[in-house]
Design an enzyme around this catalytic site. Structure first.
Site, PDB file in Angstrom:
ATOM      1  N   LYS A  33       0.819  -1.212   0.000  1.00 19.10           N
ATOM      2  CA  LYS A  33       0.000   0.000   0.000  1.00 19.10           C
ATOM      3  C   LYS A  33       0.858   1.269   0.000  1.00 19.10           C
ATOM      4  CE  LYS A  33      -0.698   0.259   5.012  1.00 19.10           C
ATOM      5  NZ  LYS A  33       0.045   1.496   5.213  1.00 19.10           N
ATOM      6  N   GLU A 220      -4.067   4.112   6.154  1.00 17.99           N
ATOM      7  CA  GLU A 220      -4.641   3.451   7.342  1.00 17.99           C
ATOM      8  C   GLU A 220      -6.038   3.998   7.645  1.00 17.99           C
ATOM      9  OE1 GLU A 220      -3.205   0.945   8.421  1.00 17.99           O
ATOM     10  OE2 GLU A 220      -1.037   1.147   8.346  1.00 17.99           O
ATOM     11  N   ARG A 599       2.340  -9.880  10.738  1.00  7.27           N
ATOM     12  CA  ARG A 599       3.622  -9.181  10.850  1.00  7.27           C
ATOM     13  C   ARG A 599       4.762 -10.094  10.422  1.00  7.27           C
ATOM     14  NH1 ARG A 599       1.887  -5.189   9.759  1.00  7.27           N
ATOM     15  NH2 ARG A 599      -0.002  -6.438   9.510  1.00  7.27           N
TER      16      ARG A 599
END
Length: 750
Positions: A33, A220, A599
Site C-alpha cells: 500500500k 490506514e 507481521r
C-alpha cells in the site's frame, strides 16, 4: 513515469492510475500500500500536472510519514517535496498555528502529552478532595478522550451520567477543559477537534484550505475516528479527490475511538467511489497467509479479501503449549537461539496482548544474555530528566503552562515546598492568572518567607533571562544555556548518586535531538522542536537498536519481522476478558490476532501456557478460541516440558523424543485439554436465580476488576455482599448496589 510503475502488479497499477473523484483501496496486509500511495503521488505530479503543493497525504505515525516522504522524493528525484506528508495530528497543528485564534487559541499555544494530561487530572482530583491514584486518573482521562472522540462536551457527558463515578468524570472533564484553556494548551484530541471546528464554523479558512487541497490521500483509513473523518470531508469539500487506503481486517483501535464504519460505509458516503482491492501479499509465506485468512474469515464486519502470494509455502506454524508462563518464556528464548544462524535478533519480535506479559521474557532473556528492546516501556521522552528539561522549555515558550511550572519550580531543589505552592495557587485563583505571573505577585507581596522568596525570585529571573534571548539563540544553544543556568549536572549528581552521569547522557541526547531538528526544519524554532518531541510515538524507533523487539500487538501495527512469536494465546488474556464482552469486541480482538500473525515474513510461532501467575495467584487458562479457528493442518504442536512428553506417551503414537506428535495425537491431546481446561461455568454449575440475577457461579464483569465469578453471597437488597473471584485480582467483596456489575449470563446491569 514508466520506470516508476513498470514493476506494479495490475491491481496496484489500476489504483495508481485512478482518475478524479473518490476511491477506496482495500489493501491487505503486506500488499504494497505504501508503494501505491507514493506512486500515486508521483503519477499526479508527473503525468497529471498537479501542483505538488496541492497534494496532502496523511498517515498515523511519524515513521510511516517519514518513509512515505522519502520515497516520494526519490521517485520525483527531488531534494524536497513541497506537498504535505505527515500525521493527522501534525497536519492539524500546522493548520492551527495559522488560524488557531479563530477557535480560541492564543499564539504560541502548547501541546500537552499524556503525562501532562495526567498531571492536570491528578491535580483536579486533589483539589476536589478525591482519591487521586494513577489508575483512577488514567480511567478518567480515557473517558475524557472517548467523549472528545465522540464529539461530546462536558455537558453531554454529565447528561448521561448515572453513577457517582460518571458524575465525577463529567465534573473533572469540565475542570480539565478550563485548565487547558487557562494554560493556553491543547491535548492530542483537541488538535483534531479544534481543526474540525475551524473547518465547520469559519468559511474563509475552510474554503482556503479545501481549495488548496486538490488531492487528499489517507493511509490506514480503517483507523480513523469521527473527528479525523470530518477533517477529511472538510479538506476535500472543493475538489472531491479523496484517495483512501485501508484494511478493515486491521482495524484495532476502537478503544481510541477508531470507527470501522468509516471504511465499511465509505461507498454510502461517496456513492461515486471506485473500490479497488490489493490482495497479492509480498511479505509472508503461503502458510502464514492461509492461517491468518482462516482466522479472520470468522469475522462478519468485513468487506472480504482473499490474500495470496507467489512466495514459498514456508514451514508450518509451531504452537508451544507450556505448563506455565515462565516455561513459555524459556521456550521462546530457546527457539530464538536456535534461529540465530538464519534470523538475526533485530528481525525477531515477541508480541503479547498486555504490557505486563513482558516481565517473564525480560527476565529469561537477561538470564540467557539475549539482547532485547522493549517498545512501550519508558521511552526516551518519558524519562524524568528529559521531561524536566522539556518542562523548562515549554514554560519558556508558553508562560501560561501551569503543569510545566509545577513540575520544575523546585527542580533542582530550591526549598520551595507545598506552602509556597499553595500561596502561588491561591494568588493565581484570586487574580485569574497563570502560576508564573502569580509567583511574581507572591514575591512582590512578600507572601512567602525570605529564603523561599529569594529562591523563587531567582527561578523567575532565570526564566526571564532565557526567554529574553530566545529569538537570538538556536534551540540547541537554548537547551545548553538552560542546563548551565540551573546547574543541572550538579543536581543529577546529588539527587541520583551513581546515576548522574547516565542521566546526564540522556539530557545530552536531547541537545543532539535539537541539533538534528535544526538541520531538518526549514524554519527551526523552540515551538517547532517541542511539537516534534510531543508527537513522537513508541514505535518510531523500532529496529534501530540491537536485539529482539518485545512489544504489544497494538505497537506492532505497520511493522514486519522475519520471525514473530505470538504469545499468551489463552482465553481471558487473548481475547482479553475486558475486551471481549460483545460480538463486536471479539471481532476486534480477532483482528488484533490477525494483525499479529501478518507481521511475520518467514516464521510464525504461537504459544500459550496452561497456567499463568496473576497477582500472585496461579490461574489455569483455557486455550484461546482463536487457536481453534486456525486450520489445524497448518499447525505443528510442540510440547515444551517433560510432563507434557509423558502425557503424550500415555496417549500412544508419540513419535520419538522431538516433542512433536502425529496429527491424530495432536487432535487427541487438544480435545483432552479443551475438555479439562474450560473454566466458564456451565448452566448446571450456576445456582438458582435468587431474584436479583446474582446467582452463585454466575460469570460477571466489574468496570475496574474485569471478569470474575461469584463464589458466595451474603445479605440481600442494598446490603447484598458478593464474594467474587476475579481473573486478574483474586477474590474481593463487592456491594452490587454501589457499583455497576454486569452479569455475563444475562447481560443485565445491576
Amino acid at each position: 513515469m514508466r520506470s516508476i510503475v513498470e514493476d506494479l502488479n495490475p491491481a496496484q497499477l489500476d489504483a495508481v492510475l485512478h482518475g478524479t473523484g473518490p476511491a477506496l483501496v482495500l489493501a491487505g496486509a503486506g500488499s504494497g500500500k505504501t508503494r501505491v500511495l507514493t506512486c500515486r503521488v508521483a503519477h499526479l505530479v508527473l503525468e497529471r500536472g498537479v501542483d505538488p503543493s496541492g497534494i496532502v497525504a496523511v498517515t498515523f505515525t511519524n515513521k510511516a510519514a517519514r518513509e512515505m516522504k522519502e520515497r516520494v522524493e526519490r521517485l520525483l528525484s527531488s531534494a524536497s517535496f513541497p506537498g504535505w506528508i505527515g500525521t493527522f495530528h501534525a497536519l492539524c497543528l500546522r493548520i492551527l498555528r495559522r488560524d488557531g485564534d479563530r477557535v480560541g487559541l492564543a499564539p504560541g499555544f502548547g501541546v500537552y502529552d499524556t503525562a501532562d494530561q495526567l498531571a492536570v487530572v491528578k491535580e483536579i482530583l486533589r483539589r476536589e478532595s478525591t482519591e487521586e491514584d494513577a489508575l483512577r486518573a488514567r480511567s478518567i482521562l480515557s473517558a475524557i478522550s472517548a467523549a472528545k472522540n465522540s464529539l461530546e462536551d462536558p455537558a453531554a457527558l454529565a447528561a448521561r451520567a448515572h453513577s457517582p463515578e460518571d458524575r465525577l468524570r463529567a465534573r473533572v472533564f469540565a475542570l480539565y477543559e478550563e485548565a487547558l484553556r487557562v494554560a493556553n494548551v491543547v491535548d492530542f484530541d483537541d488538535l483534531l477537534l479544534k481543526a474540525v471546528e475551524l473547518l465547520r464554523r469559519h468559511p474563509e479558512p475552510a474554503s482556503r484550505l479545501a481549495s488548496r487541497c486538490q488531492h487528499l490521500l489517507v493511509d490506514e483509513f480503517q483507523d480513523t475516528n469521527r473527528p479525523q473523518y470530518l477533517l477529511m470531508r472538510g479538506l476535500s469539500a472543493v475538489h472531491g479527490n479523496v484517495f483512501v487506503v485501508g484494511d478493515e481486517d486491521q482495524s484495532i483501535y476502537r478503544f481510541r475511538g477508531a470507527e470501522i464504519r468509516n471504511i465499511l460505509d465509505f461507498e454510502k458516503d461517496y456513492p461515486q467511489a471506485r473500490v479497488l482491492k490489493l490482495e497479492q501479499n509480498y511479505r509472508s509465506t503461503g502458510t502464514i497467509l492461509d492461517a491468518a485468512g482462516g482466522l479472520i474469515a470468522h469475522n462478519r464486519s468485513r468487506k472480504g479479501k482473499v490474500l495470496w502470494t507467489r512466495n514459498d509455502r514456508g514451514q508450518r506454524i509451531e504452537l508451544s503449549v507450556a505448563p506455565d508462563d515462565r516455561t513459555e518464556a524459556i521456550w521462546v528464548a530457546r527457539r530464538i537461539r536456535e534461529l540465530e544462524p538464519q534470523i538475526p535478533h533485530e528481525r525477531i519480535a515477541v508480541l503479547y496482548r498486555t504490557n505486563a506479559q513482558s516481565r517473564q521474557f525480560e527476565e529469561i532473556f537477561r538470564r540467557d544474555r539475549i539482547p532485547y528492546a522493549v517498545v512501550g516501556s519508558v521511552q526516551f521522552y518519558e524519562r524524568k530528566e528529559v521531561r524536566d528539561i522539556l518542562a523548562y522549555l515549554k514554560l519558556l515558550a508558553n508562560p501560561s503552562d501551569d503543569v510545566s511550572f509545577r513540575r520544575i519550580v523546585n527542580t533542582p531543589a530550591r526549598g520551595l515546598g507545598e506552602g509556597t505552592m499553595r500561596a502561588i495557587e491561591d494568588a493565581a485563583r484570586e487574580r485569574g492568572c497563570p502560576f508564573a505571573e502569580a509567583a511574581r505577585a507572591v514575591v512582590e507581596a512578600a507572601g512567602v518567607p525570605g529564603k523561599q522568596a529569594r529562591e523563587l525570585q531567582g527561578f523567575l529571573e532565570i526564566l526571564a533571562e532565557l526567554r529574553r534571548d530566545l529569538p537570538l539563540r538556536p534551540v540547541a544553544e537554548t537547551v545548553r544555556a538552560l542546563l548551565r543556568a540551573v546547574d543541572y549536572q550538579a543536581y543529577l549528581d546529588k539527587a541520583y548518586p551513581g546515576q548522574g552521569a547516565d542521566r546526564m547522557d540522556n539530557v545530552r541526547s536531547l541537545v543532539s535531538a535539537a541539533v538534528e531538528y535544526e538541520g531538518e526544519a526549514p524554519e527551526p524554532s523552540l515551538l517547532g522542536f517541542l511539537e516534534r518531541s510531543a508527537l513522537v510515538s513508541d514505535a518510531d524507533d523500532v529496529g534501530r537498536g540491537p536485539g529482539v523487539t518485545l512489544m504489544t500487538i497494538h505497537c506492532a501495527k505497520g511493522l514486519e519481522f522475519a520471525g514473530v512469536f505470538l504469545t499468551g494465546l489463552e482465553e481471558n488474556l487473548f481475547p482479553h476478558a475486558r475486551a471481549a464482552r460483545t460480538p463486536e469486541d471479539v471481532e476486534e480482538e480477532r483482528r488484533l490476532c490477525y494483525v499479529a500473525m501478518t507481521r511475520a515474513q518467514d516464521r510464525l510461532f504461537l504459544s500459550r501456557s496452561l497456567t499463568r501467575l496473576v497477582q500472585g495467584i496461579r490461574m489455569p487458562n483455557p486455550a484461546s478460541r482463536f487457536l481453534a479457528e486456525i486450520p489445524g493442518d497448518l499447525l505443528e504442536e510442540v510440547f515444551g516440558s517433560p510432563s507434557d512428553l509423558m502425557a503424550e506417551r500415555s496417549l500412544g503414537g508419540f513419535d520419538g523424543d522431538s516433542g512433536r506428535g502425529s496429527s491424530a495425537l495432536r487432535a487427541a491431546v487438544w480435545n483432552r485439554r479443551r475438555a479439562t481446561e474450560e473454566r466458564k461455568p456451565t448452566p448446571g454449575t450456576v445456582g438458582p436465580d435468587p431474584g436479583d440475577g446474582f446467582a452463585v457461579g454466575a460469570s460477571v464483569h466489574h468496570p475496574r476488576f474485569g471478569a470474575g465469578r461469584i463464589l458466595e453471597r451474603e445479605g440481600s437488597g442494598k446490603n447484598l455482599k458478593l464474594t467474587i473471584r476475579f481473573v486478574q485480582y483474586g477474590s474481593k467483596k463487592i456491594l452490587p448496589a454501589y457499583t455497576e456489575l454486569q452479569v455475563e449470563t444475562t447481560g443485565a446491569k445491576r
